[in-house]
Design an enzyme around this catalytic site. Structure first.
Site, PDB file in Angstrom:
ATOM      1  N   TYR A 167       0.631  -1.681   0.283  1.00  0.00           N
ATOM      2  CA  TYR A 167      -0.167   0.029  -0.087  1.00  0.00           C
ATOM      3  C   TYR A 167       0.804   0.848  -0.117  1.00  0.00           C
ATOM      4  CZ  TYR A 167      -3.717   2.768   1.761  1.00  0.00           C
ATOM      5  OH  TYR A 167      -4.311   4.637   1.981  1.00  0.00           O
ATOM      6  N   LYS A 171       0.907   5.094  -2.370  1.00  0.00           N
ATOM      7  CA  LYS A 171       0.765   5.947  -2.055  1.00  0.00           C
ATOM      8  C   LYS A 171       1.822   7.371  -1.918  1.00  0.00           C
ATOM      9  CE  LYS A 171      -3.211   5.877  -0.717  1.00  0.00           C
ATOM     10  NZ  LYS A 171      -4.606   6.617  -1.371  1.00  0.00           N
TER      11      LYS A 171
HETATM   12  N1  LIG Z   1      -8.946   4.552   6.065  1.00  0.00           N
HETATM   13  C1  LIG Z   1      -8.539   5.021   5.618  1.00  0.00           C
HETATM   14  O1  LIG Z   1      -8.431   5.033   7.279  1.00  0.00           O
HETATM   15  C2  LIG Z   1      -7.352   5.428   5.063  1.00  0.00           C
HETATM   16  C3  LIG Z   1      -7.496   5.862   4.123  1.00  0.00           C
HETATM   17  N2  LIG Z   1      -7.500   6.691   2.998  1.00  0.00           N
HETATM   18  C4  LIG Z   1      -7.012   7.225   1.654  1.00  0.00           C
HETATM   19  O2  LIG Z   1      -8.126   7.311   1.689  1.00  0.00           O
HETATM   20  C5  LIG Z   1      -9.229   6.567   0.032  1.00  0.00           C
HETATM   21  C6  LIG Z   1     -10.552   6.938   0.667  1.00  0.00           C
HETATM   22  O3  LIG Z   1     -10.582   5.999   1.531  1.00  0.00           O
HETATM   23  P1  LIG Z   1     -11.552   5.420   2.608  1.00  0.00           P
HETATM   24  O4  LIG Z   1     -13.178   6.068   2.523  1.00  0.00           O
HETATM   25  O5  LIG Z   1     -11.396   4.194   3.494  1.00  0.00           O
HETATM   26  O6  LIG Z   1     -12.093   3.904   1.485  1.00  0.00           O
HETATM   27  P2  LIG Z   1     -13.660   2.978   1.612  1.00  0.00           P
HETATM   28  O7  LIG Z   1     -13.300   1.434   1.266  1.00  0.00           O
HETATM   29  O8  LIG Z   1     -14.522   3.356   2.416  1.00  0.00           O
HETATM   30  O9  LIG Z   1     -14.298   3.747  -0.342  1.00  0.00           O
HETATM   31  C7  LIG Z   1     -13.451   3.332  -1.332  1.00  0.00           C
HETATM   32  C8  LIG Z   1     -14.467   4.328  -2.119  1.00  0.00           C
HETATM   33  O10 LIG Z   1     -14.003   3.871  -3.444  1.00  0.00           O
HETATM   34  C9  LIG Z   1     -14.789   2.692  -4.256  1.00  0.00           C
HETATM   35  N3  LIG Z   1     -13.011   2.007  -4.787  1.00  0.00           N
HETATM   36  C10 LIG Z   1     -11.960   1.252  -4.550  1.00  0.00           C
HETATM   37  N4  LIG Z   1     -11.269   1.142  -5.635  1.00  0.00           N
HETATM   38  C11 LIG Z   1     -11.649   1.342  -7.165  1.00  0.00           C
HETATM   39  C12 LIG Z   1     -11.745   1.121  -7.752  1.00  0.00           C
HETATM   40  N5  LIG Z   1     -10.429   0.607  -8.565  1.00  0.00           N
HETATM   41  N6  LIG Z   1     -12.583   1.639  -9.150  1.00  0.00           N
HETATM   42  C13 LIG Z   1     -13.877   2.175  -9.046  1.00  0.00           C
HETATM   43  N7  LIG Z   1     -13.740   2.352  -7.490  1.00  0.00           N
HETATM   44  C14 LIG Z   1     -13.578   2.196  -6.030  1.00  0.00           C
HETATM   45  C15 LIG Z   1     -15.545   2.157  -3.273  1.00  0.00           C
HETATM   46  O11 LIG Z   1     -16.291   1.792  -3.953  1.00  0.00           O
HETATM   47  P3  LIG Z   1     -16.454   0.108  -5.384  1.00  0.00           P
HETATM   48  O12 LIG Z   1     -15.843  -0.652  -3.751  1.00  0.00           O
HETATM   49  O13 LIG Z   1     -17.779   0.160  -4.642  1.00  0.00           O
HETATM   50  O14 LIG Z   1     -15.652   0.431  -6.159  1.00  0.00           O
HETATM   51  C16 LIG Z   1     -14.999   3.433  -2.586  1.00  0.00           C
HETATM   52  O15 LIG Z   1     -16.006   4.229  -3.392  1.00  0.00           O
HETATM   53  C17 LIG Z   1      -8.762   5.790  -0.417  1.00  0.00           C
HETATM   54  O16 LIG Z   1      -7.505   6.111  -1.332  1.00  0.00           O
HETATM   55  C18 LIG Z   1      -7.666   5.592   0.621  1.00  0.00           C
HETATM   56  O17 LIG Z   1      -6.051   4.675   0.964  1.00  0.00           O
HETATM   57  C19 LIG Z   1      -5.896   7.111   3.610  1.00  0.00           C
HETATM   58  C20 LIG Z   1      -5.639   7.215   5.195  1.00  0.00           C
HETATM   59  C21 LIG Z   1      -6.066   6.260   5.759  1.00  0.00           C
HETATM   60  C1  LIG Z   2       5.469  12.794  17.114  1.00  0.00           C
HETATM   61  C2  LIG Z   2       5.113  12.075  16.188  1.00  0.00           C
HETATM   62  C3  LIG Z   2       3.504  10.989  16.556  1.00  0.00           C
HETATM   63  C4  LIG Z   2       3.807  10.007  15.558  1.00  0.00           C
HETATM   64  C5  LIG Z   2       2.387   9.499  15.527  1.00  0.00           C
HETATM   65  C6  LIG Z   2       2.141   8.466  13.569  1.00  0.00           C
HETATM   66  C7  LIG Z   2       0.919   7.231  14.618  1.00  0.00           C
HETATM   67  C8  LIG Z   2       0.423   6.690  12.599  1.00  0.00           C
HETATM   68  C9  LIG Z   2       0.244   4.984  13.095  1.00  0.00           C
HETATM   69  C10 LIG Z   2       0.216   5.127  11.355  1.00  0.00           C
HETATM   70  C11 LIG Z   2      -1.122   5.973  11.160  1.00  0.00           C
HETATM   71  C12 LIG Z   2      -1.544   5.299   9.726  1.00  0.00           C
HETATM   72  C13 LIG Z   2      -2.374   5.952   9.242  1.00  0.00           C
HETATM   73  C14 LIG Z   2      -3.215   5.499   7.800  1.00  0.00           C
HETATM   74  C15 LIG Z   2      -3.659   4.491   7.722  1.00  0.00           C
HETATM   75  C16 LIG Z   2      -4.302   4.351   6.313  1.00  0.00           C
HETATM   76  O1  LIG Z   2      -3.690   4.467   4.988  1.00  0.00           O
HETATM   77  C17 LIG Z   2      -4.327   2.939   5.972  1.00  0.00           C
HETATM   78  N1  LIG Z   2      -5.488   2.214   7.281  1.00  0.00           N
HETATM   79  C18 LIG Z   2      -5.539   2.184   4.644  1.00  0.00           C
HETATM   80  O2  LIG Z   2      -6.738   2.912   4.317  1.00  0.00           O
END
Ligand SMILES: NC(=O)C1=CN([C@@H]2O[C@H](COP(=O)(O)OP(=O)(O)OC[C@H]3O[C@@H](n4cnc5c(N)ncnc54)[C@H](OP(=O)(O)O)[C@@H]3O)[C@@H](O)[C@H]2O)C=CC1
Ligand SMILES: CCCCCCCCCCCCCCCC(=O)[C@@H](N)CO
Length: 314
Positions: A167, A171
């Site tokens: 992953y 990113k």
């Molecule tokens: N949740 C987290 O902790 C974090 C998330 N992110 C990033 O934020 C973004 C949103 O995450 P999050 O809200 O958790 O995601 P979700 O899995 O809750 O939602 C993902 C969305 O993207 C769609 N999707 C996924 N893959 C595809 C594809 N190949 N084509 C078209 N649509 C797609 C899904 O619908 P469907 O499956 O129906 O296609 C859904 O609408 C992502 O890029 C994720 O990597 C970043 C940091 C932390």
């Molecule tokens: C002083 C500094 C302190 C820092 C503390 C940081 C702790 C971070 C732990 C890792 C968190 C990962 C977040 C992103 C997750 C993500 O992208 C996935 N969930 C994908 O969906």
């Protein structure tokens, strides 16, 4: 920057990939409330239908155009087709803003990954946004739209920890693309932004936790997550304020300032302060994480033994 006019989504066509769940859905609803025309794209039609009902419920005026499209976006042809479909109700014009939220994560140990899961990581993390950016840039230049492209990376696009070998590279790659396009698309007055959220309590987060190594979960306990609505609100205000790198909580501000490279600062004084705190704080945090991992060796050894991983005994 200082004194420049804020971007206002009202009346603008906003294209949101991953708009049927989590961050993308919360963002789409927020944009509808701000008076934008919103197109959402994702794969699963049932989820899209339900999401479109949520958008309708947030509608501000009868003439807002709210639509959903089912496409999978990890190749160029379908990314183009999705965009073409979404532009049709707008007289074929490009969107004013493309929010590329689609993405997925399947954590696991590197030594258990396969060629397939490694490639899935790039498909579901990098190509799923990169091809939409390519299709969108080509379209915006051709029809002279001075639009915006917004990528969604992760805190794991600034650094990484155990469990994210499929992953984090995707990113990080998004950052490389965004840095290039911020520079290159200035030729056409197209704005580029990239968001680096930490944990968001979304359906995708619940899903990834099913395969997440215990040690990864433990390290993440140090991260108090946000609801999709909170995360979407900070993303949008970052775009409105014209920030290139957008972060939504203190930890992410620290990593942003500490790994700035040549990216523009959001606030010269604050970012300097964050860089200073990060200089010390991130180092201490990393040392504690390294120690947690070393302390996990024995348990991990048992895990691999149970799986019959070893070819020789100790
Ligand atoms: N949740 C987290 O902790 C974090 C998330 N992110 C990033 O934020 C973004 C949103 O995450 P999050 O809200 O958790 O995601 P979700 O899995 O809750 O939602 C993902 C969305 O993207 C769609 N999707 C996924 N893959 C595809 C594809 N190949 N084509 C078209 N649509 C797609 C899904 O619908 P469907 O499956 O129906 O296609 C859904 O609408 C992502 O890029 C994720 O990597 C970043 C940091 C932390
Ligand atoms: C002083 C500094 C302190 C820092 C503390 C940081 C702790 C971070 C732990 C890792 C968190 C990962 C977040 C992103 C997750 C993500 O992208 C996935 N969930 C994908 O969906």
């Amino acid at each position: 920057m200082f004194g420049s006019k804020k971007w206002d989504p009202k009346g603008q066509h906003c294209y949101v990939t991953g708009g049927s769940a989590g961050l993308g859905l919360a963002l789409a609803i927020h944009l509808v409330k701000k008076g934008a025309d919103v197109s959402i794209v994702a794969r699963n039609e049932g989820r899209l239908k339900k999401a479109l009902e949520d958008l309708e419920a947030a509608r501000q005026t009868p003439n807002q155009i709210l639509k959903s499209y089912a496409f999978s976006m990890s190749d160029l042809a379908s990314s183009k087709a999705a965009l073409d479909a979404a532009c049709a109700p707008h007289g074929g014009r490009s969107p004013h803003a493309m929010f590329l939220c689609a993405g997925m994560s399947r954590p696991g140990f590197f030594i258990e990954e396969t060629e397939g899961t490694m490639r899935d990581g790039m498909d579901g993390g990098y190509w799923v946004q990169a091809f939409s950016a390519l299709a969108g840039s080509q379209r915006m230049v051709a029809d002279r739209t001075r639009g915006k492209i917004i990528f969604v990376s992760s805190l794991l696009g600034y650094m990484s920890i155990v469990g994210y070998s499929t992953y984090a590279p995707a990113k990080h790659a998004l950052r490389g693309l965004a840095e290039t396009l911020r520079s290159e698309l200035a030729l056409y007055d197209i704005g580029v932004h990239i968001f680096f959220p930490a944990t968001i309590y979304s359906p995708g987060y619940a899903e990834e936790n099913k395969s997440k190594p215990k040690i990864t979960l433990k390290i993440e306990e140090g991260d108090e997550g946000l609801k999709p609505e909170q995360s979407a609100a900070t993303l949008l205000s970052g775009v409105e304020n014209g920030n290139f790198h957008i972060t939504s909580d203190l930890q992410a501000h620290l990593f942003r300032a500490a790994t700035r490279g040549a990216s523009p600062m959001n606030n010269v004084l604050l970012d300097g302060l964050y860089a200073f705190i990060g200089w010390i704080g991130i180092t201490i945090w990393r040392m504690t994480v390294d120690n947690q991992i070393i302390a996990h060796r024995a348990e991990h050894e048992q895990y691999l033994k149970r799986k019959g991983y070893f070819t020789v005994s100790k």
